[in-house]
Design an enzyme around this catalytic site. Structure first.
Site, PDB file in Angstrom:
ATOM      1  N   TYR A  77      61.272  -0.577  10.255  1.00  0.00           N
ATOM      2  CA  TYR A  77      61.704  -0.910   8.893  1.00  0.00           C
ATOM      3  C   TYR A  77      62.590  -2.155   8.819  1.00  0.00           C
ATOM      4  O   TYR A  77      62.430  -2.965   7.891  1.00  0.00           O
ATOM      5  CB  TYR A  77      62.379   0.302   8.254  1.00  0.00           C
ATOM      6  CG  TYR A  77      61.373   1.319   7.786  1.00  0.00           C
ATOM      7  CD1 TYR A  77      60.816   1.248   6.510  1.00  0.00           C
ATOM      8  CD2 TYR A  77      60.951   2.347   8.631  1.00  0.00           C
ATOM      9  CE1 TYR A  77      59.870   2.168   6.089  1.00  0.00           C
ATOM     10  CE2 TYR A  77      60.015   3.275   8.212  1.00  0.00           C
ATOM     11  CZ  TYR A  77      59.475   3.184   6.943  1.00  0.00           C
ATOM     12  OH  TYR A  77      58.531   4.095   6.518  1.00  0.00           O
ATOM     13  N   GLU A  99      59.532  10.906   7.084  1.00  0.00           N
ATOM     14  CA  GLU A  99      58.679  10.784   8.258  1.00  0.00           C
ATOM     15  C   GLU A  99      59.270  11.543   9.447  1.00  0.00           C
ATOM     16  O   GLU A  99      58.541  12.201  10.199  1.00  0.00           O
ATOM     17  CB  GLU A  99      58.468   9.306   8.586  1.00  0.00           C
ATOM     18  CG  GLU A  99      57.545   8.621   7.577  1.00  0.00           C
ATOM     19  CD  GLU A  99      57.762   7.119   7.488  1.00  0.00           C
ATOM     20  OE1 GLU A  99      58.400   6.536   8.392  1.00  0.00           O
ATOM     21  OE2 GLU A  99      57.290   6.519   6.497  1.00  0.00           O
ATOM     22  N   ARG A 143      42.173   3.835  13.161  1.00  0.00           N
ATOM     23  CA  ARG A 143      41.556   4.054  11.854  1.00  0.00           C
ATOM     24  C   ARG A 143      41.623   5.551  11.547  1.00  0.00           C
ATOM     25  O   ARG A 143      41.536   6.388  12.453  1.00  0.00           O
ATOM     26  CB  ARG A 143      40.102   3.600  11.822  1.00  0.00           C
ATOM     27  CG  ARG A 143      39.911   2.109  11.901  1.00  0.00           C
ATOM     28  CD  ARG A 143      40.423   1.363  10.690  1.00  0.00           C
ATOM     29  NE  ARG A 143      40.093  -0.052  10.809  1.00  0.00           N
ATOM     30  CZ  ARG A 143      40.833  -0.945  11.456  1.00  0.00           C
ATOM     31  NH1 ARG A 143      41.947  -0.560  12.061  1.00  0.00           N
ATOM     32  NH2 ARG A 143      40.446  -2.204  11.527  1.00  0.00           N
ATOM     33  N   GLY A 161      32.991   9.163   1.093  1.00  0.00           N
ATOM     34  CA  GLY A 161      33.989  10.050   0.511  1.00  0.00           C
ATOM     35  C   GLY A 161      33.586  11.506   0.534  1.00  0.00           C
ATOM     36  O   GLY A 161      34.400  12.388   0.226  1.00  0.00           O
TER      37      GLY A 161
END
Length: 406
Positions: A95, A137, A202, A274
């Site tokens: 971050y 997270e 992915r 989808g």
């Protein structure tokens, strides 16, 4: 809560970001990757190449600025982003890097307009959001007892072609133990070591039912065209993932998880690849809640691009209250109306709902997955048909996480 001193500057940034957001995010990614090339392993470089990631971040920054004090609006989006971040192993250490280059990009693009008070306001807003994401997270990693970036070895034990473009891979743990169970609708990250020396991750939705010792994913080969590069990971998996191939994958993540044990009707709407999370939901319903009223509506280009027909036929035999509707955008020779598909053209969901027994789908929940244009069009059609916005949910495959807020 954003401070009173910063609020006017963030409000004033909304029209500026609408105009200059893409230039800011393009500058941001270019400079960050030049200084920190190792971060390319975390980011989807295919989305970088086609420009969608830059546009998505520009939209996200704009949407955040426009909704910075609306926790009710941002909360579900934050949850979605948190799952995407843990799926690629983001940590709190990333971050400060992102914040540094984002603020520098704002300053570089806006020039003299990027006054010290405006940059201070954006620094405050960024760290408010970053702090929320970091905490969420950390909780998610802890809840699942995994470390950031942790992958496990699995072995391909079955490979099945699903039409011309899609291959299904059944995965088993390399150590022979049952794989962790999941919520239908979730996805895993799959690692590919590409020829340029970089690895890429992915996300692929799990397409099998829960409660098995194995997982199944379904991968569409993205061939690319003059405007869009070929999918590096999807092509690598199609070419390399054979039976007995070892892969490295993440634990299942994702907040798109329809309730299986609910008695309310459910409508599963998908297009193209989808269909994969919808098949997982459908197969799990067939085993655990087979009498639930279900409308399964799917759109494909034509029969050769219609994946998972066998799973749909399997579910039809087990679910007495299952209704189906298949649309082929451009049926080909050999595609038979009434057997392979019900409608030629785009999915006419309003007509489909009108043709159903309306009482059977009162208070139904609607789940959408597919290309962004499909989900936008179908969401609009559902709202026009009187479906409450809160009853419509969607899974996002690409980087378009915030388009509903724009």
């Amino acid at each position: 809560m954003l401070s009173a001193a910063s609020r006017p500057y963030i409000d004033a940034s909304v029209p500026v970001l609408r105009e200059h957001g893409l230039a800011i995010t393009t500058h941001f990614y270019r400079e960050m990757f030049a200084a920190r090339p190792e971060l390319k392993n975390l980011f989807n470089m295919g989305n970088q190449a086609n420009g969608s990631q830059q546009q998505s971040l520009a939209s996200a920054v704009f949407a955040y600025a426009a909704n910075v004090d609306r926790a009710d609006v941002l909360a579900p989006v934050v949850e979605r982003i948190v799952h995407k971040h843990v799926a690629v192993g983001l940590t709190s250490a990333h971050y400060p890097i992102v914040g540094k280059y984002l603020l520098e990009a704002i300053a570089a693009v806006l020039g003299d307009a990027a006054t010290p008070p405006l940059l201070a306001a954006w620094d405050e807003a960024y760290w408010l959001l970053a702090g929320e994401l970091i905490a969420a997270e950390a909780r998610l990693y802890d809840r699942h007892n995994v470390k950031a970036g942790e992958l496990q070895r699995v072995r391909v034990i079955a490979r099945e072609q699903e039409g011309d473009q899609v291959v299904s891979l059944t995965l088993a743990a390399d150590d022979g133990k049952p794989l962790r169970d999941f919520a239908p609708g979730q996805y895993i990250s799959v690692e590919a070591a590409l020829g340029d020396g970089h690895r890429q991750l992915r996300q692929y939705s799990l397409s099998g039912e829960r409660g098995l010792p194995t997982w199944r994913i379904s991968v569409k080969r993205e061939d690319g065209n003059a405007e869009t590069p070929a999918g590096a990971v999807s092509n690598w998996l199609h070419d390399n993932a054979q039976v007995d191939t070892t892969l490295h994958v993440s634990t299942p993540w994702g907040e798109f998880a329809p309730a299986i044990d609910d008695r309310r009707p459910i409508v599963l709407m998908s297009a193209g690849i989808g269909v994969t999370p919808m098949v997982s939901v459908l197969r799990t319903l067939a085993k655990e809640n087979p009498h639930r009223p279900v409308l399964f509506a799917h759109a494909a280009r034509h029969g050769r691009h219609h994946a998972h027909r066998g799973d749909l036929n399997w579910a039809r035999e087990r679910m007495p209250n299952l209704r189906t509707h298949i649309s082929y955008e451009a049926p080909q020779t050999g595609d038979v109306s009434g057997r392979d598909f019900d409608h030629a053209g785009t999915m006419p969901i309003e007509s489909v709902l009108k043709a159903e027994d309306t009482s059977a789908f009162n208070d139904a929940r609607f789940y959408l997955c597919g290309p962004l244009g499909f989900m936008q069009a179908q969401r609009h059609a559902l709202i026009n048909a009187g479906i409450p916005v809160g009853h419509i949910h969607r899974e996002v495959f690409g980087p378009d996480l915030l388009d509903d807020l724009l």
